[in-house]
Write an enzyme that holds these catalytic residues in place. Structure first.
Site, PDB file in Angstrom:
ATOM      1  N   ASP A   1      -0.823  -4.989   5.950  1.00  0.00           N
ATOM      2  CA  ASP A   1      -1.805  -5.812   5.242  1.00  0.00           C
ATOM      3  C   ASP A   1      -1.457  -5.963   3.768  1.00  0.00           C
ATOM      4  O   ASP A   1      -0.797  -5.117   3.174  1.00  0.00           O
ATOM      5  CB  ASP A   1      -3.206  -5.196   5.369  1.00  0.00           C
ATOM      6  CG  ASP A   1      -3.266  -3.790   4.807  1.00  0.00           C
ATOM      7  OD1 ASP A   1      -2.324  -3.016   5.073  1.00  0.00           O
ATOM      8  OD2 ASP A   1      -4.224  -3.466   4.085  1.00  0.00           O
ATOM      9  N   GLU A   2      -1.948  -7.029   3.197  1.00  0.00           N
ATOM     10  CA  GLU A   2      -1.996  -7.227   1.745  1.00  0.00           C
ATOM     11  C   GLU A   2      -0.708  -6.858   1.014  1.00  0.00           C
ATOM     12  O   GLU A   2      -0.750  -6.219  -0.033  1.00  0.00           O
ATOM     13  CB  GLU A   2      -3.139  -6.397   1.147  1.00  0.00           C
ATOM     14  CG  GLU A   2      -4.488  -6.810   1.678  1.00  0.00           C
ATOM     15  CD  GLU A   2      -5.610  -5.922   1.162  1.00  0.00           C
ATOM     16  OE1 GLU A   2      -6.659  -6.477   0.828  1.00  0.00           O
ATOM     17  OE2 GLU A   2      -5.436  -4.697   1.092  1.00  0.00           O
ATOM     18  N   ALA A   3       0.435  -7.274   1.576  1.00  0.00           N
ATOM     19  CA  ALA A   3       1.696  -7.016   0.882  1.00  0.00           C
ATOM     20  C   ALA A   3       1.936  -8.180  -0.076  1.00  0.00           C
ATOM     21  O   ALA A   3       2.908  -8.919   0.046  1.00  0.00           O
ATOM     22  CB  ALA A   3       2.824  -6.864   1.893  1.00  0.00           C
TER      23      ALA A   3
ATOM     24  N   HIS B   1       0.836  -1.217   0.000  1.00  0.00           N
ATOM     25  CA  HIS B   1       0.000   0.000   0.000  1.00  0.00           C
ATOM     26  C   HIS B   1       0.866   1.262   0.000  1.00  0.00           C
ATOM     27  O   HIS B   1       0.538   2.253   0.663  1.00  0.00           O
ATOM     28  CB  HIS B   1      -0.961  -0.001   1.198  1.00  0.00           C
ATOM     29  CG  HIS B   1      -2.016  -1.072   1.114  1.00  0.00           C
ATOM     30  ND1 HIS B   1      -3.219  -0.902   0.474  1.00  0.00           N
ATOM     31  CD2 HIS B   1      -2.023  -2.341   1.575  1.00  0.00           C
ATOM     32  CE1 HIS B   1      -3.935  -2.010   0.558  1.00  0.00           C
ATOM     33  NE2 HIS B   1      -3.227  -2.907   1.217  1.00  0.00           N
TER      34      HIS B   1
END
Ligand code: TNX
Length: 478
Positions: free
Chosen positions: A281-283, A200
């Site tokens: 998150d969401e790497a 992100h």
């Protein structure tokens, strides 16, 4: 019909005797007037946020140990105001109250769509009226960097000029930040800033191309681009689409550690609350070893700056300082692996904030017809589904003492202004408020039937406060 109190207090006794009659006015005016005239006693024994509230025909008495307790007594008082032919009245009651969990949060994403200070203040008012005590601001993401820092002004200078859909974006000055933090404090809320990393971080690359890897374009990213536009992310250009998981800080980049020390140190110094959220998150495009290393580095810097690190649950397998907090955003019934990871984290001294996405991700649609909102969290989330869960039952075999609290999350891909915020937030934020404050699900008034009647009772007060709540057909609005 239960009194329209939300969250439901620890104990409510309706007392025999006439109600309290008072002069006409708006609910806010009446509550302020009654609270200002109330007999207020500070005494031991009510805990950090608890209070005793007595209403009789003669007036109002409040006993508490803290200013926060007095503030919460006032919020309860406002919810007791009713109207009949003769004017406003409050029933005679004795209420003893204190929260179940210490942390009761609301997250607002100010990146995907930027929201000005006035909107943030309005959100604080709304959250505090339901006894929430933490505002988590998601300040950085692929689409923007929303805080102007003294140590690195280039991050916002190059990273804040757009938003999802191509709008103008925006950013907060440090003076704005102070305003937000101060405003929250007057409503007994802390502010939890989040700089999301190592994923992100596309917007960081707009001023620091050396720190951010080239976008990783997966089929998922292509699908998001086809479905909701914004094109594919390109290094060096602002990203205005909805895809996630394509960006990553480069672990070995020269200058990464210095930048993290500067930005995390500066936001820590500018924020009085005890927590600092560093994302995690969401790497999806980050090599797992690099992910673990960057997360460990960031958490260590947060702790060195005197703050407790919070991260999204993906980061909880990494080597985090003892006492760190993981924010669980899986579903109400986690998969075995997810539950196991959370338990192991707790065994290492970690604590949990629960944000089950299929219940209190406020950015989900209510039903297929909802004007805005997403549906990835197992389809739309009805008001009933937002309510039907208990924080202690999500991760089996975790002691309640390891649960710091509950947080509702409002991501802003489809949320452009305060009316949009209101629509997705109300009434479902009430479910999170009650999960965080009130007794466990199933006890006393902690039932869906009671909740929906109390929400119906609060409709007129929300309308008077100009809250554009969603008139869900699940509620018999008055
Ligand atoms: C998942 S929840 C995300 C966000 C999105 C959100 C939309 C989490 C930690 N990451 O990047 O905005 O879904 O609902």
């Amino acid at each position: 019909m239960p009194l329209a109190l939300l969250p439901w207090p620890a104990s409510v006794t309706v007392v025999e005797g006439p109600p309290l009659r008072t002069a006409p006015g708006s609910r806010r005016e009446i509550a302020d007037r009654l609270a200002d005239r109330a007999e207020l006693t500070f005494a031991e024994g009510h805990g950090f946020e608890g209070y005793l509230l007595l209403v009789s025909a003669n007036g109002v008495r409040v006993e508490t140990s803290t200013q926060a307790g007095a503030f919460y007594a006032r919020q309860t008082l406002a919810q007791l105001i009713e109207f009949d032919e003769q004017g406003p009245l409050l029933p005679a009651v004795e209420i003893r109250d204190a929260p179940r969990f210490a942390y009761r949060g609301l997250m607002l994403d100010v990146v995907r769509h930027f929201h000005p200070v006035e909107t943030v203040e309005a959100v604080i008012d709304r959250a505090a009226s339901l006894k929430l005590n933490a505002l988590h601001l998601h300040l950085t993401d692929d689409q923007g960097w929303r805080l102007q820092l003294r140590s690195h002004p280039e991050l916002a200078e190059h990273g804040s000029g757009s938003e999802l859909g191509g709008g103008p974006g925006g950013s907060y000055t440090l003076e704005d930040w102070r305003r937000i933090v101060d405003y929250a404090a007057t409503r007994h809320m802390i502010v939890v800033p989040e700089f999301d990393l190592p994923g992100h971080t596309h917007a960081v690359g707009l001023s620091h191309p050396e720190l951010v890897a080239d976008p990783v374009i997966t089929d998922e990213v292509r699908r998001a681009a086809e479905e909701s536009g914004g094109g594919l992310p390109e290094a060096g250009s602002p990203y205005t689409g909805t895809a996630v998981g394509f960006s990553s800080l480069r672990r070995d980049a020269e200058g990464l550690e210095d930048l993290l020390r500067d930005v995390l140190g500066e936001i820590a110094a500018a924020t009085p609350g005890p927590y600092l959220h560093f994302g995690g998150d969401e790497a999806l495009g980050t090599d797992p070893a690099d992910f673990g290393a960057v997360v460990k580095l960031a958490a260590g810097i947060v702790a060195e700056n005197g703050k407790t690190p919070i991260a999204w649950h993906e980061a909880s397998a990494a080597d985090l300082p003892r006492g760190s907090v993981a924010q669980y955003w899986g579903f109400r019934t986690p998969g075995n692996e997810q539950a196991e990871r959370a338990r192991a984290f707790v065994e290492r001294g970690g604590r949990l904030i629960l944000s089950p996405a299929d219940a209190i991700y406020l950015d989900m649609k209510y039903d297929a017809e909802t004007r805005i909102g997403l549906t990835w969290a197992d389809g739309p989330t009805s008001v009933e589904r937002s309510y039907a869960w208990d924080p202690a039952a999500v991760i089996p075999d975790v002691p309640e003492s390891a649960i710091l609290g509950v947080e509702a999350c409002l991501w802003s891909e489809t949320v452009a202004d305060l009316a949009d915020i209101d629509t997705l937030m109300f009434p479902r934020v009430g479910s999170a408020a009650e999960a965080g404050w009130s007794a466990p699900a199933g006890t006393e008034q902690r039932t869906w039937e009671s909740f929906r009647e109390r929400v119906a009772g609060l409709g007129p007060a929300w309308a008077e406060a100009a809250i554009a709540f969603h008139r869900s057909p699940e509620i018999d609005w008055r």
